[in-house]
Design an enzyme around this catalytic site. Structure first.
Site, PDB file in Angstrom:
ATOM      1  N   GLY A  23      20.499 -31.377   2.043  1.00  2.00           N
ATOM      2  CA  GLY A  23      19.788 -30.217   2.586  1.00  2.00           C
ATOM      3  C   GLY A  23      19.726 -30.276   4.100  1.00  2.00           C
ATOM      4  N   ARG A  84      26.624 -30.081  -0.600  1.00  2.00           N
ATOM      5  CA  ARG A  84      26.471 -31.086  -1.657  1.00  2.00           C
ATOM      6  C   ARG A  84      27.877 -31.239  -2.253  1.00  2.00           C
ATOM      7  NH1 ARG A  84      20.645 -31.614  -1.402  1.00  2.00           N
ATOM      8  NH2 ARG A  84      19.789 -29.573  -1.011  1.00  2.00           N
ATOM      9  N   ASP A 115      18.070 -39.067   0.751  1.00  2.00           N
ATOM     10  CA  ASP A 115      18.234 -40.106  -0.254  1.00  2.00           C
ATOM     11  C   ASP A 115      19.628 -40.098  -0.916  1.00  2.00           C
ATOM     12  OD1 ASP A 115      16.854 -42.045  -1.827  1.00  2.00           O
ATOM     13  OD2 ASP A 115      16.953 -40.611  -3.484  1.00  2.00           O
ATOM     14  N   THR A 139      15.931 -35.346   6.501  1.00  2.00           N
ATOM     15  CA  THR A 139      15.452 -34.563   5.354  1.00  2.00           C
ATOM     16  C   THR A 139      14.024 -34.098   5.623  1.00  2.00           C
ATOM     17  OG1 THR A 139      14.750 -34.674   3.026  1.00  2.00           O
ATOM     18  CG2 THR A 139      14.889 -36.766   4.180  1.00  2.00           C
ATOM     19  N   ASP A 141      11.821 -33.782   3.474  1.00  2.00           N
ATOM     20  CA  ASP A 141      10.907 -34.337   2.464  1.00  2.00           C
ATOM     21  C   ASP A 141      10.145 -35.592   2.922  1.00  2.00           C
ATOM     22  OD1 ASP A 141      11.942 -32.362   0.873  1.00  2.00           O
ATOM     23  OD2 ASP A 141      13.385 -33.674  -0.137  1.00  2.00           O
ATOM     24  N   ASP A 143      10.898 -38.594   2.444  1.00  2.00           N
ATOM     25  CA  ASP A 143      10.778 -39.476   1.278  1.00  2.00           C
ATOM     26  C   ASP A 143      11.645 -40.732   1.344  1.00  2.00           C
ATOM     27  OD1 ASP A 143      13.156 -38.144   1.090  1.00  2.00           O
ATOM     28  OD2 ASP A 143      12.972 -37.620  -1.014  1.00  2.00           O
ATOM     29  N   ARG A 185      10.517 -32.138  -3.321  1.00  2.00           N
ATOM     30  CA  ARG A 185      11.114 -32.796  -4.498  1.00  2.00           C
ATOM     31  C   ARG A 185      10.081 -33.681  -5.192  1.00  2.00           C
ATOM     32  NH1 ARG A 185      17.243 -34.176  -4.824  1.00  2.00           N
ATOM     33  NH2 ARG A 185      17.891 -33.799  -2.707  1.00  2.00           N
TER      34      ARG A 185
END
Ligand code: ATP
Length: 338
Positions: A23, A84, A115, A139, A141, A143, A185
């Site tokens: 992303g 992707r 990730d 990202t 996120d 994460d 996510r």
């Protein structure tokens, strides 16, 4: 000869490839600029690979000059585009990617992504050890384990807060409960911190989803006793079918029909826009550090930031571990939303 002079001499004319994958995140352009300029400053040649691993396999490669990255630090998205790639998850696809790198004379690959992108980088680096891989956490996120922040997170967080402030105006005018769905996510960083920053009444996050039903907890606390609007931030939940803002809104409609409930899914708004000053600085620091890492003979590491210091995190560590959310944030939101 000084150690650094020796390194510079050794690396001179070596070619670095750079790509963005997964992303898009605001601040990726600042990172591309930093990598490119620091690389050229230190005597490397730089090639931009377009559309992530997919473009690498297809051979979409072009040299980057300092001019190519001028006036991009303030732009969201990624000038290298992103994608992707199903093909890169197969050994055949990765072999094609390797062949392109060899043909282009690229000996080091810098991957900006989340990730999944770093998982791909790790597998690739294990298969082809003559290519040095360095990862940069890009990202929204936040994460990735081993780094306090990822590039793009701060901008997305600020965008969410701006949106929730606007939703608050209409929620208050109509005495409504809003369930606002944000990205993340499997991680609740965006939801939890945007809830604190926007004064939301609650956050429903994956990290707190297991034991108690969070909606029950929220209602049990007696929401709306003292307020004329309520905002609940909910993390999207692709893996958990019983999640997402729609699910919780439907439940409240059924179980508490007296309340006027609405849903707002912020979606891709969260990805766009000019990067915050923080993300520009983070991308600049991490991008420059990637080149320093190459000069120090590092390989198969993600460059992260911990306690405001640059750290090298082995791919295996960054990918395998779940980044914990500071549980005191849950308490802060709970205490401040009475
Ligand atoms: P974001 O956090 O923004 O979603 P991401 O990097 O996690 O970013 P993914 O779609 O998970 O995004 O991964 C990006 C790409 O990385 C995939 O399309 C694929 O090409 C590659 N990738 C992911 N997992 C693997 C894997 N197990 N093996 C090889 N390649 C992988």
């Amino acid at each position: 000869m000084k150690r650094t002079d020796f390194k510079l001499d050794k690396m001179k004319n070596k070619c670095i490839g750079i790509l963005t994958s997964g992303g898009d995140a605001s601040g990726m352009n600042a990172t591309i600029r930093a990598v490119t300029r620091a690389a050229i400053y230190n005597g490397f040649q730089v090639k931009g690979i377009y559309r992530g691993y997919e473009g690498l396999i297809a051979g979409e490669v072009k040299e980057l000059t300092t001019e190519d990255v001028s006036s991009i630090i303030q732009r969201g998205g990624t000038i290298l585009k992103t994608a992707r790639s199903e093909a890169f998850t197969t050994p055949e696809g990765r072999k094609k990617a390797y062949d392109v790198l060899r043909k282009e004379g690229i000996s080091s690959l810098i991957i900006i992504g989340g990730d999944g992108s770093l998982t791909g980088a790790r597998i690739f680096a294990n298969e082809y050890d003559d290519i040095i891989c360095i990862g940069l956490p890009g990202t929204i996120d936040n994460d990735l384990y081993g780094t306090d922040f990822t590039i793009g997170y701060d901008t997305a967080l600020n965008t969410i807060v701006e949106c929730v402030d606007k939703i608050r105006d209409t929620a208050t005018s109509h005495d409504r409960i809003f369930f606002v769905e944000v990205m993340g996510r499997d991680a609740g960083f965006l939801a939890q911190n945007s809830a604190i920053a926007s004064g939301a009444e609650a956050a429903i996050i994956p990290e707190d989803r297991t034991d108690v039903d969070q909606l029950e907890k929220f209602i049990g606390r007696g929401f709306r006793k003292t307020k004329n609007s309520s905002i609940v931030i909910v993390t999207e939940s692709p893996k958990d079918k019983n999640g997402g803002a729609m699910y919780y809104a439907e439940r409240v409609k059924k179980e508490y029909p007296q309340y006027d409930v609405r849903v707002s899914i912020l979606g891709h708004l969260q990805r766009g826009g000019a990067p915050s000053a923080y993300d520009r600085i983070l991308g600049s620091r991490l991008g420059e550090a990637a080149i320093q890492a190459l000069l120090e003979d590092q390989r198969n590491v993600m460059i992260g930031i911990r306690n405001n210091e640059i750290v090298y995190v082995p791919f295996a560590e960054a990918i395998k571990n779940d980044k914990p959310l500071d549980k005191s944030l849950i308490r802060v939101l709970g205490e401040l939303s009475i």
